[in-house]
Design a protein around this motif. Structure first.
Motif: not given
Length: 291
Positions: A178, A186, A255-258, A260
């Motif tokens: 990010t 990611v 898929d996670d917070v960082r 898909s």
């Protein structure tokens, strides 16, 4: 919590044998975070900071042996010319403070799928040296990871070193995050051109339960490069795209917070074809040397 402080590797191995539940700590960049957030409460910590043998690197029979505690900053400064892919990955680790403390041995011990050194180690076909009071064994990096934060270490073993061949061709590393620093990947990808044996190595990070190679992509590009190593020419875009597709197919992200799973696969395809292009252009004599 007991705090064990050996001063030699032999003493550390004896302590680990007598206290198999003791958690090794050197840089502490992973372990202390887990302890501070109360995610882990070990019965004992095995402090390896005073074990000088773990901070050495040497050239042995044509190969590089890097002690488990050699920090990322020294890998960049002292070994970057021999291991460019690992040095590139090391430059992306955390902050300068983290790079001064963290090490490849610690990254391997944590066995996080998102560890930055793993793709470079896989691409370079590294081996991990595991030591115990019983003796020493060598495990290929591709066989070291068993699952999320799980590895082949026995309860009485410590990671003592990593073995790699010096690069015989260009190497690359690319990471998606990010932002450019202080971020967990990611996804990440490492690539190495092994010009001595005319093969390509790969490593995928943060896109599967464990770091892994893209075996089908390696076989595809090795076939495409057959006959080109001696007289290299530019690669067709279709070849680079297909290589990227096969790298993405080798992943099994979530898929996670960082990000898909779909984004991770797309990003892997992009950075795989880009790193291949950069490395091959460098091999041909006119490309960039770092990602």
């Amino acid at each position: 919590m007991d705090f064990l402080r050996p001063t030699t590797l032999a003493e550390a191995l004896t302590m680990k044998s007598e206290n198999p539940g003791a958690i090794p700590i050197a840089g502490g960049t992973d372990v202390m975070v887990e302890i501070n957030f109360d995610h882990r409460r070990p019965a004992a910590l095995l402090d390896l900071n005073r074990v000088a043998e773990l901070y050495d690197h040497s050239f042995v029979d044509g190969r590089l042996r890097i002690g488990a505690n050699v920090p990322y900053t020294r890998i960049i400064a002292e070994l970057g010319h021999r291991l460019p892919g690992l040095a590139m990955a090391a430059r992306t680790v955390g902050s300068p403070q983290i790079r001064n403390r963290g090490s490849v041995g610690g990254n391997l011990g944590a066995a996080s799928p998102a560890g930055d050194s793993h793709p470079a180690l896989l691409a370079a076909e590294a081996e991990v040296e595991l030591a115990s009071a019983r003796g020493t064994r060598i495990v290929a990096a591709r066989d070291f990871y068993l699952g999320v934060k799980r590895n082949v270490l026995e309860p009485d073993e410590l990671i003592s070193a990593v073995w790699l061949d010096p690069a015989t061709g260009p190497q690359q590393f690319s990471k998606i995050g990010t932002r450019n620093a202080m971020v967990i990947a990611v996804c990440a990808f490492g690539l190495a051109l092994h010009a001595d044996r005319k093969q390509v190595g790969t490593g995928i990070g943060s896109a599967a339960p464990t770091p892994r190679r893209a075996v089908d992509a390696e076989e595809f590009i090795n076939g495409e490069l057959d006959g080109l190593w001696e007289s290299p020419r530019a690669l067709n875009d279709s070849v680079k795209r297909r290589f990227g597709e096969l790298v993405a197919q080798a992943a099994s992200p979530i898929d996670d917070v960082r990000g898909s799973a779909e984004y991770r696969k797309h990003a892997l395809a992009v950075i795989a074809r880009r790193t291949l292009g950069w490395a091959w252009d460098e091999y041909r004599g006119g490309g960039r040397k770092c990602a």
